[in-house]
Scaffold this motif. Structure first.
Motif, mmCIF file in Angstrom:
data_model
loop_
_atom_site.group_PDB
_atom_site.id
_atom_site.type_symbol
_atom_site.label_atom_id
_atom_site.label_comp_id
_atom_site.label_asym_id
_atom_site.label_seq_id
_atom_site.Cartn_x
_atom_site.Cartn_y
_atom_site.Cartn_z
ATOM 1 N N UNK A 29 0.805 -1.215 0.000
ATOM 2 C CA UNK A 29 0.000 0.000 0.000
ATOM 3 C C UNK A 29 0.843 1.273 0.000
ATOM 4 N N UNK A 30 0.473 2.244 -0.833
ATOM 5 C CA UNK A 30 1.106 3.562 -0.766
ATOM 6 C C UNK A 30 0.557 4.326 0.436
ATOM 7 N N UNK A 31 1.200 5.414 0.776
ATOM 8 C CA UNK A 31 0.670 6.309 1.791
ATOM 9 C C UNK A 31 -0.357 7.197 1.092
ATOM 10 N N UNK A 32 -1.589 7.134 1.543
ATOM 11 C CA UNK A 32 -2.642 7.977 0.976
ATOM 12 C C UNK A 32 -2.734 9.227 1.831
ATOM 13 N N UNK A 33 -2.584 10.376 1.172
ATOM 14 C CA UNK A 33 -2.621 11.659 1.868
ATOM 15 C C UNK A 33 -3.875 12.396 1.417
ATOM 16 N N UNK A 34 -4.818 12.530 2.330
ATOM 17 C CA UNK A 34 -6.065 13.248 2.086
ATOM 18 C C UNK A 34 -5.755 14.729 2.218
ATOM 19 N N UNK A 35 -5.897 15.461 1.114
ATOM 20 C CA UNK A 35 -5.587 16.893 1.114
ATOM 21 C C UNK A 35 -6.828 17.738 0.802
ATOM 22 N N UNK A 36 -7.986 17.214 1.188
ATOM 23 C CA UNK A 36 -9.203 18.023 1.021
ATOM 24 C C UNK A 36 -9.182 19.189 2.004
ATOM 25 N N UNK A 37 -9.816 20.269 1.596
ATOM 26 C CA UNK A 37 -9.994 21.386 2.515
ATOM 27 C C UNK A 37 -10.870 20.923 3.672
ATOM 28 N N UNK A 38 -10.704 21.547 4.841
ATOM 29 C CA UNK A 38 -11.478 21.179 6.031
ATOM 30 C C UNK A 38 -12.975 21.127 5.731
ATOM 31 N N UNK A 39 -13.457 22.128 5.013
ATOM 32 C CA UNK A 39 -14.883 22.219 4.734
ATOM 33 C C UNK A 39 -15.354 21.061 3.858
ATOM 34 N N UNK A 40 -14.585 20.707 2.845
ATOM 35 C CA UNK A 40 -14.955 19.600 1.950
ATOM 36 C C UNK A 40 -14.946 18.277 2.698
ATOM 37 N N UNK A 41 -13.984 18.111 3.563
ATOM 38 C CA UNK A 41 -13.906 16.881 4.359
ATOM 39 C C UNK A 41 -15.104 16.782 5.291
ATOM 40 N N UNK A 42 -15.438 17.877 5.951
ATOM 41 C CA UNK A 42 -16.580 17.876 6.872
ATOM 42 C C UNK A 42 -17.889 17.630 6.129
ATOM 43 N N UNK A 43 -18.044 18.241 4.963
ATOM 44 C CA UNK A 43 -19.262 18.069 4.168
ATOM 45 C C UNK A 43 -19.426 16.628 3.714
ATOM 46 N N UNK A 44 -18.333 16.003 3.303
ATOM 47 C CA UNK A 44 -18.363 14.610 2.862
ATOM 48 C C UNK A 44 -18.764 13.679 3.997
ATOM 49 N N UNK A 45 -18.194 13.916 5.151
ATOM 50 C CA UNK A 45 -18.465 13.058 6.291
ATOM 51 C C UNK A 45 -17.739 11.723 6.239
ATOM 52 N N UNK A 46 -16.907 11.521 5.223
ATOM 53 C CA UNK A 46 -16.224 10.241 5.033
ATOM 54 C C UNK A 46 -14.732 10.456 4.798
ATOM 55 N N UNK A 47 -13.919 9.513 5.282
ATOM 56 C CA UNK A 47 -12.479 9.469 5.033
ATOM 57 C C UNK A 47 -12.141 8.126 4.396
ATOM 58 N N UNK A 48 -11.000 8.065 3.757
ATOM 59 C CA UNK A 48 -10.494 6.794 3.237
ATOM 60 C C UNK A 48 -9.747 6.095 4.377
ATOM 61 N N UNK A 49 -10.031 4.820 4.627
ATOM 62 C CA UNK A 49 -9.323 4.146 5.721
ATOM 63 C C UNK A 49 -7.822 4.087 5.453
ATOM 64 N N UNK A 50 -7.052 4.325 6.495
ATOM 65 C CA UNK A 50 -5.597 4.290 6.371
ATOM 66 C C UNK A 50 -4.979 5.572 5.859
ATOM 67 N N UNK A 51 -5.811 6.498 5.385
ATOM 68 C CA UNK A 51 -5.285 7.775 4.875
ATOM 69 C C UNK A 51 -4.876 8.666 6.033
ATOM 70 N N UNK A 52 -3.924 9.551 5.760
ATOM 71 C CA UNK A 52 -3.612 10.601 6.719
ATOM 72 C C UNK A 52 -4.122 11.910 6.122
ATOM 73 N N UNK A 53 -4.663 12.761 6.956
ATOM 74 C CA UNK A 53 -5.181 14.037 6.473
ATOM 75 C C UNK A 53 -4.168 15.131 6.763
ATOM 76 N N UNK A 54 -3.955 15.957 5.753
ATOM 77 C CA UNK A 54 -3.113 17.147 5.895
ATOM 78 C C UNK A 54 -3.881 18.335 5.337
ATOM 79 N N UNK A 55 -3.886 19.410 6.092
ATOM 80 C CA UNK A 55 -4.578 20.623 5.686
ATOM 81 C C UNK A 55 -3.809 21.258 4.521
ATOM 82 N N UNK A 56 -4.441 21.355 3.344
ATOM 83 C CA UNK A 56 -3.719 21.923 2.199
ATOM 84 C C UNK A 56 -3.356 23.385 2.379
ATOM 85 N N UNK A 57 -4.052 24.087 3.269
ATOM 86 C CA UNK A 57 -3.720 25.487 3.509
ATOM 87 C C UNK A 57 -2.367 25.631 4.213
ATOM 88 N N UNK A 58 -1.896 24.554 4.838
ATOM 89 C CA UNK A 58 -0.642 24.601 5.585
ATOM 90 C C UNK A 58 0.410 23.670 4.983
#
Length: 124
Positions: A29-58
């Motif tokens: 498995x590769x490292x999956x980096x979720x780079x959705x904006x906070x608002x898009x992530x919250x609106x979706x309500x879903x994450x990919x299992x095993x992914x790490x989230x990083x705020x694209x603004x930072x």
């Protein structure tokens, strides 16, 4: 442009489809980096299992840590457009084996990819 530069900038090597990512996850498995904006992530309500989230603004704060991990990376934003494509370019210029997820996390969900409740992805 030398051969290495051509492969880094080749469109065929910069993205990964949902089905190809599913096959990669089944293997090494590769490292999956979720780079959705906070608002898009919250609106979706879903994450990919095993992914790490990083705020694209930072991204300037975390780019070195992610690029230096020495493992394949897949960056996924909401729809696989500006954010993940831009950050994939940054990672590749820094020497990382990075790709963006075609269609983003929306395509992953639409294809029936596994998800977990938002906020459960790692922020390690």
């Amino acid at each position: 442009m030398n051969k290495q530069d051509q492969s880094i900038h080749s469109e065929a090597t910069v993205s990964v489809s949902v089905s190809d990512l599913q096959a990669l996850i089944a293997g090494s498995a590769p490292l999956i980096v979720d780079v959705r904006r906070k608002e898009a992530r919250a609106t979706s309500g879903r994450d990919m299992p095993g992914a790490i989230w990083r705020d694209p603004e930072h991204w300037l704060q975390w780019k070195d840590d992610i690029a230096s991990r020495g493992i394949p990376l897949v960056l996924a934003c909401a729809h696989g457009q500006e954010i993940s494509q831009g950050l994939t370019t940054v990672m590749r210029v820094m020497g990382a084996d990075a790709r963006f997820l075609e269609g983003g996390i929306a395509a992953w969900i639409e294809a029936g990819g596994a998800t977990v409740a938002a906020g459960t992805a790692n922020t390690d």
